[in-house]
Scaffold this motif. Structure first.
Motif, mmCIF file in Angstrom:
data_model
loop_
_atom_site.group_PDB
_atom_site.id
_atom_site.type_symbol
_atom_site.label_atom_id
_atom_site.label_comp_id
_atom_site.label_asym_id
_atom_site.label_seq_id
_atom_site.Cartn_x
_atom_site.Cartn_y
_atom_site.Cartn_z
ATOM 1 N N GLN A 193 0.830 -1.204 0.000
ATOM 2 C CA GLN A 193 0.000 0.000 0.000
ATOM 3 C C GLN A 193 0.867 1.258 0.000
ATOM 4 O OE1 GLN A 193 -2.026 0.779 3.646
ATOM 5 N NE2 GLN A 193 -3.338 2.349 2.751
ATOM 6 N N LEU B 21 3.601 1.718 -1.308
ATOM 7 C CA LEU B 21 4.265 1.972 -2.582
ATOM 8 C C LEU B 21 3.330 2.702 -3.540
ATOM 9 C CD1 LEU B 21 6.056 -1.452 -3.193
ATOM 10 C CD2 LEU B 21 6.867 0.552 -1.957
ATOM 11 N N TYR B 22 2.019 2.645 -3.270
ATOM 12 C CA TYR B 22 1.033 3.243 -4.175
ATOM 13 C C TYR B 22 0.406 4.515 -3.621
ATOM 14 C CZ TYR B 22 1.224 -1.082 -6.914
ATOM 15 O OH TYR B 22 1.632 -2.129 -7.693
ATOM 16 N N GLY B 23 0.039 4.514 -2.352
ATOM 17 C CA GLY B 23 -0.623 5.689 -1.777
ATOM 18 C C GLY B 23 0.390 6.768 -1.418
ATOM 19 N N THR B 24 -0.081 8.028 -1.334
ATOM 20 C CA THR B 24 0.837 9.071 -0.885
ATOM 21 C C THR B 24 0.849 9.098 0.649
ATOM 22 O OG1 THR B 24 -0.845 10.779 -0.749
ATOM 23 C CG2 THR B 24 0.235 10.480 -2.895
ATOM 24 N N GLY C 165 -4.140 3.755 -2.145
ATOM 25 C CA GLY C 165 -3.256 2.709 -2.662
ATOM 26 C C GLY C 165 -3.641 1.303 -2.234
ATOM 27 N N GLU D 154 -4.725 -1.134 -5.306
ATOM 28 C CA GLU D 154 -3.583 -1.639 -6.063
ATOM 29 C C GLU D 154 -2.827 -2.689 -5.242
ATOM 30 O OE1 GLU D 154 -4.390 1.462 -5.566
ATOM 31 O OE2 GLU D 154 -4.106 2.720 -7.331
ATOM 32 N N ALA D 155 -2.678 -2.410 -3.943
ATOM 33 C CA ALA D 155 -1.953 -3.348 -3.080
ATOM 34 C C ALA D 155 -2.679 -4.686 -3.006
ATOM 35 C CB ALA D 155 -1.793 -2.754 -1.683
ATOM 36 N N LYS E 215 -2.311 -6.574 -6.194
ATOM 37 C CA LYS E 215 -0.964 -7.144 -6.286
ATOM 38 C C LYS E 215 -0.866 -8.407 -5.420
ATOM 39 C CE LYS E 215 1.865 -5.325 -8.644
ATOM 40 N NZ LYS E 215 2.018 -5.678 -10.076
ATOM 41 N N GLN F 205 8.423 4.652 -3.938
ATOM 42 C CA GLN F 205 7.072 4.592 -4.486
ATOM 43 C C GLN F 205 7.088 4.180 -5.960
ATOM 44 O OE1 GLN F 205 4.406 7.882 -2.982
ATOM 45 N NE2 GLN F 205 3.913 5.848 -2.234
ATOM 46 N N VAL F 206 6.001 3.569 -6.394
ATOM 47 C CA VAL F 206 5.904 3.143 -7.789
ATOM 48 C C VAL F 206 5.998 4.354 -8.709
ATOM 49 C CG1 VAL F 206 4.353 2.098 -9.477
ATOM 50 C CG2 VAL F 206 4.575 1.091 -7.215
ATOM 51 N N SER F 207 5.447 5.482 -8.273
ATOM 52 C CA SER F 207 5.484 6.699 -9.079
ATOM 53 C C SER F 207 6.889 7.284 -9.163
ATOM 54 C CB SER F 207 4.545 7.740 -8.469
ATOM 55 O OG SER F 207 5.044 8.128 -7.195
#
Lengths: 313, 456
Positions: B236, B238-241, B261, B264-265, B268, B326-328
């Protein structure tokens, strides 16, 4: 209450019109001595049982986190117990557990008691000891042992693979369909020996003349069991049923040590839900409501069982 | 006649006594439970002069065993050396034991002065709301704690004084000079064997997992029977801010579960489960077994709370730690918090001395002690022993989080029941009984119900 009234009531019944002053005083003294003897147990009982019971009942009408001021919510906690899908499902789980903890062991216990009383073999005491053993073990130990047996690499799966049933292996306690029956069978294993020993003891007090008479009348083993053994064991069955059903209703340790109510909520019992509400997610009111409901259920079941077993005799 | 009447009279008297005591008992119980007689505002002047406090005994209850316990003992000894007039009596209890009885212990007059609480509503929030622990704002001013504690960590200890909001307002507990994170551990030897470099992005991690799978290794050592959430929470982050996860956890209703996030988590996690990247039969593997499997070399990676592997000095270097960005690509976000919320009891007779000790637990000395004991230092710089390779990588992870101010709290602080909800939903997800979106909806529903209850 009854305990307090009974000595007085008994004395009123004794005829004492001609007794002089001294015996009456002595009697009164005896009565007070009796009361003095029960005073301590009575006080302890009041403090550790009655008072907490009254408190629980009171808490169950509040929304309370255990620390800050509580708010009165009336019957909301009880309504929630029966309407919340997860909480309500715990009652269904308990019904399954009652089958495994009470009905199955009693049936098995009756059958094995019937078999054993028919033909007496040498070394009977040893078998009885072996079957009774699970009853002696601490429930946490039992739970830990079965957690291993049911594990992915556990004894059960190894056994299944060994006999070519590898397709049936699974994580028994992690499977949504199998976790609850798997837990139930642990209960069957622990209570079966207890039921059997109870029934054997009961069967040994059935007069042998009854069996002889039944055989004389040409009764087969089944007829003999239904007409002689079973009626003779009614009291024992009632005791076994009361004890095992109430223990199924309060199942906690077994679930807590093995699955914690999971997977999902597949093995959640009221007692586990109660523990969580009381100690993990502070909601003392809900916990108290679950507790009171379970206590009432236990009481009703015990009353029904004793009524039914007495009426039949 | 007189004799005859004595018996009923006694009976009547006994009934009266019994009935009376029952009435008295129920009268005792009749007032609403949990009267808020205590207050958590400090009265009178505060002092930071410990030496002038005279002979003082401070009772501390904490749930730190093993290395963490040694760290605590070490710091207590040092504090007592500095202030010979202070005696600190430490009681160590099991985590579950202490968190479930802390409210009762703090309500006692001879209860602990200082205790470790669990952050979030279910423990710290309940204690603060119930007036059992002190509002520490006066001490924060006196000691300048604002300059010591990063804002994302400070928020974890804050409640508004009307107790409607967590994550802002007054300080009700303090962190300590070490931190606990969620990240990824890898088996150094296994990685070398497969010729894989420690992954630095999620893509690299997945590539490594695929390679490990085809080589017949278990990519992720995992067990989901009782504690499956570390994997989900690490993904989570890695996706959420950081802001949105923080705000959601602290009950900001402008942020919904769809924004953080979590979807997405969960997707995954489901994908990895279907690909067979998690330990086979993980639904029947409990936490202890999963950890043991990983330490045993059965698995390349493991999502884990730092400090939970219980590595010995000899094992340092056998396992490395990764805090993925982070993924971004914008900085690093990760779950990180002090290993406990340190509270001062409202009933403490020496809150000034207790506060001085809490200040000491946040000092540079304490941070250095963390590093010396193999724990990840926070709040101050510390020299990490050169031979502690695992700790080096863990400290690097903490530093990356500090640079991005990317600490997010444990997600289960969102509500008292969130950990149960996450655990149940994740188990259902793996069994195909729920979807990632349903999991997210369940999380939202859990928080909605909790916030509604709180507002009452």
């Amino acid at each position: 209450m009854t305990m307090g009234i009974r000595p007085g009531a008994g004395v009123t019944g004794t005829p004492a019109p001609r007794a002089g002053r001294r015996p009456a005083t002595r009697r009164r003294r005896v009565r007070w001595i009796g009361l003095a003897f029960v005073a301590l147990p009575l006080a302890v009982y009041a403090v550790v049982v009655l008072l907490p019971l009254a408190q629980s009942l009171q808490y169950s009408f509040y929304d309370w986190d255990g620390v800050s001021a509580a708010t009165w919510v009336g019957l909301d906690n009880y309504i929630e117990f029966f309407t919340d899908p997860v909480l309500r499902s715990t009652l269904g789980h308990v019904a399954v557990l009652i089958f495994f903890f009470a009905l199955l062991p009693i049936v098995l216990g009756l059958v094995s008691a019937a078999l054993i009383t028919r033909g007496r073999q040498r070394g009977m005491a040893v078998y009885r000891f072996i079957f009774f053993l699970p009853q002696v073990l601490t429930s946490v130990v039992v739970a830990l042992v079965f957690k291993r047996i049911y594990g992915p690499e556990g004894t059960l799966n190894t056994l299944l693979r060994a006999v070519g049933l590898g397709d049936f292996t699974r994580s028994w306690l992690g499977d949504f369909d199998w976790a609850l029956p798997s837990l139930g069978l642990i209960g069957t294993w622990t209570t079966f020996g207890f039921c059997m020993v109870l029934f054997i003891a009961g069967a040994s007090s059935i007069p042998t003349e009854l069996y002889e008479a039944a055989r004389m009348d040409g009764a087969g083993p089944l007829r003999e069991f239904l007409s002689v053994t079973l009626p003779g064991l009614r009291g024992q069955v009632a005791i076994a049923l009361t004890l095992t059903v109430t223990s199924a209703l309060r199942t906690f340790d077994l679930v807590w040590v093995t699955t914690r109510g999971g997977p999902g909520t597949a093995t959640l019992t009221p007692a586990v839900a109660l523990y969580r509400a009381a100690f993990q997610n502070p909601d003392v009111g809900r916990a108290a409501a679950i507790g009171i409901t379970m206590a009432v259920m236990c009481l009703v079941i015990a009353l029904v069982i004793s009524r039914v077993s007495e009426r039949d005799s | 006649m007189t004799q005859q009447s004595t018996a009923p009279r006694t009976t009547r008297r006994m009934i009266t006594v019994l009935a009376g005591s029952l009435v008295a008992a129920s009268a005792l119980a009749a007032c609403a439970p949990g009267s808020s007689s205590t207050t958590n505002t400090h009265t009178g002047e505060i002092s930071t002069d410990v030496a002038a406090a005279g002979d003082v005994t401070i009772k501390v209850s904490d749930f730190w065993g093993g290395t963490e316990g040694e760290w605590m003992d070490d710091l207590i000894a040092r504090f007592e050396d500095t202030y010979p007039n202070v005696t600190i009596e430490r009681t160590q209890e099991d985590w579950g034991q202490l968190t479930s009885t802390l409210n009762l212990q703090l309500a006692e007059n001879d209860g602990p002065d200082i205790a470790t609480a669990n952050n979030g509503w279910s423990s710290l929030g309940t204690l603060a709301k119930g007036g059992l622990v002190l509002n520490l704002d006066p001490y924060a001013d006196a000691y300048g704690w604002d300059d010591v504690i990063p804002s994302t960590i400070a928020r974890q200890n804050e409640f508004t004084t009307d107790f409607s909001t967590i994550g802002s307002g007054s300080l009700f507990s303090t962190p300590v000079s070490r931190v606990s994170l969620i990240g990824i551990y890898y088996n150094t030897a296994k990685l070398d064997e497969l010729g894989i470099d420690p992954p630095t992005t999620l893509d690299e991690l997945e590539a490594a997992a695929a390679k490990a799978k085809s080589a017949g290794e278990i990519p992720f050592a995992y067990g989901s029977q009782d504690s499956p959430t570390a994997l989900l929470l690490a993904l989570q982050a890695l996706y959420g801010t950081a802001d949105e996860i923080n705000d959601f956890t602290y009950g900001d209703t402008s942020v919904s579960a769809d924004d953080i996030g979590l979807l997405e988590a969960a997707e995954k996690a489901e994908e990895w489960n279907e690909k067979g990247w998690l330990t086979p039969d993980h639904e029947g593997i409990d936490y202890q077994t999963a950890v043991a499997n990983f330490l045993d070399g059965k698995g390349l990676f493991r999502f884990e709370y730092t400090g939970s592997l219980g590595l010995t000095d000899e094992q340092q270097g056998d396992f490395g730690y990764i805090q993925l960005p982070q993924v971004s690509g914008d900085g690093t976000v990760g779950v990180g918090a002090a290993p406990a919320a340190m509270v001062i009891s409202s009933k403490s007779e020496n809150p000034d001395v207790a506060a001085a000790f809490l200040d000491f637990l946040m000092s540079e000395d304490a941070a250095q002690a963390s590093a010396d004991h193999g724990l990840i230092p926070l709040l101050a710089d510390a020299d990490i022993p050169a031979d502690a390779a695992t700790l080096q990588s863990e400290a690097a992870g903490a530093a990356a989080l500090g640079e991005s101010d990317g600490f997010v709290p444990y997600f289960d602080w969102t509500s008292a029941t969130m950990l149960d909800t996450l655990t149940q939903q994740l188990q259902m997800l793996y069994a195909g009984q729920t979807s990632p979106q349903d999991l997210v909806d369940a999380v939202q529903a859990d928080r909605d119900a909790f916030l509604a209850d709180l507002a009452q």
